[in-house]
Design an enzyme around this catalytic site. Sequence first.
Site, mmCIF file in Angstrom:
data_model
loop_
_atom_site.group_PDB
_atom_site.id
_atom_site.type_symbol
_atom_site.label_atom_id
_atom_site.label_comp_id
_atom_site.label_asym_id
_atom_site.label_seq_id
_atom_site.Cartn_x
_atom_site.Cartn_y
_atom_site.Cartn_z
ATOM 1 N N PHE A 183 46.730 0.024 22.795
ATOM 2 C CA PHE A 183 45.502 0.487 22.168
ATOM 3 C C PHE A 183 44.340 -0.313 22.771
ATOM 4 C CE2 PHE A 183 41.998 0.503 19.202
ATOM 5 C CZ PHE A 183 41.873 1.854 18.943
ATOM 6 N N ASP A 228 43.488 -7.804 27.706
ATOM 7 C CA ASP A 228 42.670 -7.307 26.600
ATOM 8 C C ASP A 228 42.923 -8.213 25.395
ATOM 9 O OD1 ASP A 228 41.595 -6.052 24.395
ATOM 10 O OD2 ASP A 228 42.229 -4.040 24.976
ATOM 11 N N LYS A 269 35.213 -7.865 19.186
ATOM 12 C CA LYS A 269 35.480 -8.118 17.773
ATOM 13 C C LYS A 269 34.936 -9.469 17.309
ATOM 14 C CE LYS A 269 39.276 -4.833 17.271
ATOM 15 N NZ LYS A 269 38.456 -3.763 16.691
#
Length: 401
Positions: A141, A226, A255
């Site tokens: 994801f 990531d 984030k």
Amino acid sequence: MTRSTDLINEAEAHSAHNYHPLPVVVASAEGAWMTDVEGKRYLDMLAGYSALNFGHGNRRLLDAARAQLERVTLTSRAFHHDRFAAFCTELAALCGKDMVLPMNTGAEAVETAVKTARKWGYRVKGVPDGRARIVVAANNFHGRTTTIVSFSTDPEARADYGPYTPGFEIVPYGDIEALRAAVDDDTVAVLLEPIQGEAGVLVPPPGYLRAVRELTADRGVLFMADEIQSGLGRTGRTFACEHEDVVPDVYILGKALGGGVVPVSAVVADSGVLGVFHPGEHGSTFGGNPLACAVGLEVVAMLRTGEYQQRATELGDHLHHELGLLVGQGAVEEVRGRGLWAGVDINPSYGTGRAISEKLMARGVLVKDTHGSTIRIAPPLVISKEDLDWGLDQLRAVLAG
């Protein structure tokens, strides 16, 4: 009819149904706790998918944001501003790299990394134009843009968005031999999550990341990590790659970099990689804006102390010990994770992940399900041990029926 019901119905009537949130309407939050519009308090055990590593309403981050709000919030990159150099310098130093390319959201950072790898492949590695390939892992994801869902294996994320962007090859996560077979002369990068979050907090086999690093170095391929969910303290280290003493060529961050205050993301790499960009070739109106840089600078300063990494290590050890005691007792089939981050697989006979999440919500604990039978636990790193134990008590009570 409650105020929560009214607001939920209004949202359902006037917003696209691209999310299925739990039926709670948050009005305020502090630390690891949120309060809904009726005044009921909930323990946040999700932390905005790691965007809130430092908790809700963190004083240091709010003070940094307020001070910048009074000065200047946006210049666009048409002009310099006085927070940009410090943000790039300090973030690069935290990562042990030369350069930073700031963006806003995680998906933007991944898109930027994809463009970086392709441009590097053509300009530096010498791959023939139009043939650059990036190898990714199944169950990944990385976001929801058209290009990113082109290499997703999740039908819900991918279906009905074709035609899809070519140039990606998918291999099983954690399978170094499959990765080795997939890398060829046209491969410019391997893009991986050091721990797959959305897939259920999947930790790769020991030695996998180190083997990926060795393979990519031997074959002249970029290793792009990531770390949008796994990085910035969540796993007990600044970066999850550090658990195997691995330094990728490219960090993709987001984030928690914005402290739960503003969207901040970045691609961080050495000048031999990010130096391929020239003016006009990539950009973002809000990327690297003064407000984002002010908050991001404070995040970097907080991480530099090691305090949050230590909390994630200590509380994470406690979390995994307590969750591990539930495995094999009927309701819990498996627990995975690292640091203050766990994926808990629920025996379907006890209910779906959604059903368990709703029962926890009724007891004042907020988590979120993924892939049917899994719940994710990722509280803010500022949570107290007492609050963490209380949340675990509620989970035990729910699973006991």
